[in-house]
Scaffold this motif. Structure first.
Motif, PDB file in Angstrom:
ATOM      1  N   GLU A 143       4.022   2.881  14.477  1.00  0.00           N
ATOM      2  CA  GLU A 143       3.797   2.727  13.038  1.00  0.00           C
ATOM      3  C   GLU A 143       3.721   4.100  12.373  1.00  0.00           C
ATOM      4  OE1 GLU A 143       0.683   0.344  10.114  1.00  0.00           O
ATOM      5  OE2 GLU A 143      -0.025   1.148  12.018  1.00  0.00           O
ATOM      6  N   PRO A 144       4.471   4.330  11.287  1.00  0.00           N
ATOM      7  CA  PRO A 144       4.412   5.634  10.621  1.00  0.00           C
ATOM      8  C   PRO A 144       3.074   5.847   9.927  1.00  0.00           C
ATOM      9  CG  PRO A 144       5.760   4.099   9.365  1.00  0.00           C
ATOM     10  CD  PRO A 144       5.433   3.418  10.652  1.00  0.00           C
ATOM     11  N   LEU A 145       2.696   7.112   9.799  1.00  0.00           N
ATOM     12  CA  LEU A 145       1.448   7.463   9.133  1.00  0.00           C
ATOM     13  C   LEU A 145       1.601   7.489   7.618  1.00  0.00           C
ATOM     14  CD1 LEU A 145       0.224  10.420  11.387  1.00  0.00           C
ATOM     15  CD2 LEU A 145      -0.721   8.108  11.297  1.00  0.00           C
ATOM     16  N   GLU A 146       2.702   8.061   7.150  1.00  0.00           N
ATOM     17  CA  GLU A 146       2.917   8.219   5.711  1.00  0.00           C
ATOM     18  C   GLU A 146       4.384   8.525   5.477  1.00  0.00           C
ATOM     19  OE1 GLU A 146       1.691  12.959   5.488  1.00  0.00           O
ATOM     20  OE2 GLU A 146       0.309  11.448   4.708  1.00  0.00           O
ATOM     21  N   GLY A 147       4.746   8.654   4.195  1.00  0.00           N
ATOM     22  CA  GLY A 147       6.116   9.000   3.846  1.00  0.00           C
ATOM     23  C   GLY A 147       7.096   7.854   3.991  1.00  0.00           C
ATOM     24  N   PHE A 148       6.671   6.628   3.667  1.00  0.00           N
ATOM     25  CA  PHE A 148       7.548   5.470   3.841  1.00  0.00           C
ATOM     26  C   PHE A 148       7.112   4.329   2.935  1.00  0.00           C
ATOM     27  CE2 PHE A 148       3.908   4.126   6.197  1.00  0.00           C
ATOM     28  CZ  PHE A 148       3.963   2.740   6.275  1.00  0.00           C
ATOM     29  N   TYR A 149       7.980   3.331   2.825  1.00  0.00           N
ATOM     30  CA  TYR A 149       7.583   2.041   2.259  1.00  0.00           C
ATOM     31  C   TYR A 149       8.377   0.929   2.928  1.00  0.00           C
ATOM     32  CZ  TYR A 149      11.811   1.937  -0.764  1.00  0.00           C
ATOM     33  OH  TYR A 149      13.098   1.916  -1.235  1.00  0.00           O
ATOM     34  N   ILE A 150       7.739  -0.239   3.008  1.00  0.00           N
ATOM     35  CA  ILE A 150       8.382  -1.493   3.389  1.00  0.00           C
ATOM     36  C   ILE A 150       8.065  -2.477   2.272  1.00  0.00           C
ATOM     37  CG2 ILE A 150       8.511  -3.378   5.058  1.00  0.00           C
ATOM     38  CD1 ILE A 150       9.496  -0.797   6.219  1.00  0.00           C
ATOM     39  N   ALA A 151       9.077  -3.113   1.707  1.00  0.00           N
ATOM     40  CA  ALA A 151       8.866  -4.011   0.571  1.00  0.00           C
ATOM     41  C   ALA A 151       9.616  -5.318   0.774  1.00  0.00           C
ATOM     42  CB  ALA A 151       9.324  -3.352  -0.724  1.00  0.00           C
ATOM     43  N   LEU A 152       8.977  -6.410   0.391  1.00  0.00           N
ATOM     44  CA  LEU A 152       9.600  -7.728   0.373  1.00  0.00           C
ATOM     45  C   LEU A 152       9.556  -8.253  -1.056  1.00  0.00           C
ATOM     46  CD1 LEU A 152       8.192  -9.432   3.606  1.00  0.00           C
ATOM     47  CD2 LEU A 152      10.598  -8.986   3.114  1.00  0.00           C
ATOM     48  N   VAL A 153      10.699  -8.730  -1.538  1.00  0.00           N
ATOM     49  CA  VAL A 153      10.817  -9.172  -2.932  1.00  0.00           C
ATOM     50  C   VAL A 153      11.379 -10.580  -2.970  1.00  0.00           C
ATOM     51  CG1 VAL A 153      11.885  -8.731  -5.163  1.00  0.00           C
ATOM     52  CG2 VAL A 153      11.141  -6.805  -3.727  1.00  0.00           C
ATOM     53  N   CYS A 154      10.725 -11.444  -3.753  1.00  0.00           N
ATOM     54  CA  CYS A 154      11.178 -12.820  -3.949  1.00  0.00           C
ATOM     55  C   CYS A 154      11.218 -13.109  -5.443  1.00  0.00           C
ATOM     56  CB  CYS A 154      10.232 -13.790  -3.239  1.00  0.00           C
ATOM     57  SG  CYS A 154      10.637 -15.539  -3.470  1.00  0.00           S
ATOM     58  N   LYS A 155      12.393 -13.406  -5.966  1.00  0.00           N
ATOM     59  CA  LYS A 155      12.568 -13.701  -7.386  1.00  0.00           C
ATOM     60  C   LYS A 155      11.951 -12.612  -8.258  1.00  0.00           C
ATOM     61  CE  LYS A 155      13.101 -18.721  -7.156  1.00  0.00           C
ATOM     62  NZ  LYS A 155      12.636 -20.032  -7.678  1.00  0.00           N
ATOM     63  N   GLN A 156      12.266 -11.362  -7.917  1.00  0.00           N
ATOM     64  CA  GLN A 156      11.805 -10.165  -8.633  1.00  0.00           C
ATOM     65  C   GLN A 156      10.291  -9.969  -8.573  1.00  0.00           C
ATOM     66  OE1 GLN A 156      13.814 -10.772 -12.560  1.00  0.00           O
ATOM     67  NE2 GLN A 156      14.977  -8.939 -12.004  1.00  0.00           N
ATOM     68  N   GLU A 157       9.633 -10.656  -7.654  1.00  0.00           N
ATOM     69  CA  GLU A 157       8.200 -10.467  -7.451  1.00  0.00           C
ATOM     70  C   GLU A 157       7.990  -9.741  -6.129  1.00  0.00           C
ATOM     71  OE1 GLU A 157       4.057 -13.025  -6.732  1.00  0.00           O
ATOM     72  OE2 GLU A 157       5.974 -14.061  -7.035  1.00  0.00           O
ATOM     73  N   MET A 158       7.194  -8.689  -6.139  1.00  0.00           N
ATOM     74  CA  MET A 158       6.863  -7.949  -4.932  1.00  0.00           C
ATOM     75  C   MET A 158       5.828  -8.754  -4.156  1.00  0.00           C
ATOM     76  SD  MET A 158       7.626  -4.977  -3.432  1.00  0.00           S
ATOM     77  CE  MET A 158       8.024  -3.763  -4.703  1.00  0.00           C
ATOM     78  N   ILE A 159       6.243  -9.354  -3.046  1.00  0.00           N
ATOM     79  CA  ILE A 159       5.321 -10.199  -2.281  1.00  0.00           C
ATOM     80  C   ILE A 159       4.663  -9.431  -1.137  1.00  0.00           C
ATOM     81  CG2 ILE A 159       6.564 -12.295  -2.893  1.00  0.00           C
ATOM     82  CD1 ILE A 159       7.783 -12.278  -0.092  1.00  0.00           C
TER      83      ILE A 159
END
Length: 288
Positions: free
Chosen positions: A113-129
């Protein structure tokens, strides 16, 4: 997988049978986090698993209902990670969910698992879930999604990871979803011939728990306080003293009304953890 509870701890709470304190070699280089997210009018469980092997890093994402029934999943394999940035779509009840990641500036240490400097995003119908990592602004700009500012629609409820050492095992964790990050250290002396094996736990530099005569108290539970609320820790270090496997620890901020300890080996059975606050499960492996 084998059930965790089978033997009573010193305070009458069910803890592990010695045979269940081991996990497969294949899972030793994985960190699993479970998040509870509200979207499409319902609550769901999103499992993020970080993996590391000779081929490099990879990522697994799975969405399930509160009973733990899998609804959809996606894999981001090492070949995708080599690009360090990208997106992928999942189909969820005939609705598209988009997965975005950016690890181009990610910092890793020994953990997958990274410490920092990243993002993981899931989007459903323009909503950040789901949004994890410390690059939230970049994720919102990339996805054009709406995100709850207070984070009330998503929270981390459980995490499982492996730690390694000889006498000292350490990790970094939040005991609450929005709490500060602490250094968690487990220190022990269980060397063969030790006059009195012992174990202690530190949060940052403060000793919050110490167990003497560990040969008689190799399974048990205690409670300590962090950030103004109680944290209960369960441990099973039978294999450190009498076997060849790993020790296992569970830190939990709050228990739901369960009969005994949740089934730690069946970590994917999230219905046992979904209503019980935050749980951190550590498998502590001794270096040879």
């Amino acid at each position: 997988m084998m059930d965790f509870p089978s033997c009573f701890g010193e305070n009458g709470v069910l803890v592990a049978d010695s045979s269940s304190s081991t996990v497969s070699k294949a899972s030793q280089n994985a960190v699993t986090c479970i998040y509870k997210s509200i979207f499409l009018g319902k609550s769901y469980l999103i499992t993020i698993t970080w993996n590391k092997n000779v081929m490099g890093h990879s990522l697994n994402v799975e969405i399930a209902d509160l009973s733990g029934q899998s609804l959809c999943k996606a894999d981001v394999r090492p070949s995708f990670f080599s690009k360090r940035k990208g997106s992928k779509s999942l189909e969820f009840n005939r609705i598209k969910i988009d997965l975005y990641w950016d690890l181009s500036s990610a910092k890793f240490e020994s953990s997958p698992e990274p410490l920092e400097g990243f993002y993981i995003a899931l989007v459903c119908k323009q909503e950040m879930i789901l949004l994890i990592g410390n690059m939230g602004k970049e994720a919102l700009k990339m996805t054009n999604a709406v995100h709850s500012l207070d984070g009330s629609s998503m929270m981390c409820i459980a995490k499982r990871e492996n730690v390694y050492g000889t006498r000292v095992f350490s990790t970094r964790t939040q005991f609450g979803d929005n709490g500060p990050i602490h250094n968690l250290i487990i220190e022990c002396d269980v060397t063969i011939g030790a006059r009195e094996p012992w174990m202690l736990i530190r949060v940052d530099k403060k000793i919050v728990m110490k167990v003497k005569r560990l040969q008689w108290k190799f399974r048990g539970n205690q409670t300590f306080w962090v950030d103004g609320f109680p944290v209960e820790v369960f441990w099973d270090v039978y294999n450190w003293l009498f076997g060849t496997g790993n020790g296992v620890f569970m830190f939990q901020t709050r228990f739901s009304k369960l009969d005994g300890l949740p089934n730690l080996e069946r970590f994917e059975d999230c219905k046992l953890l979904a209503g019980s606050g935050f749980s951190l499960i550590l498998y502590a492996w001794k270096n040879k």
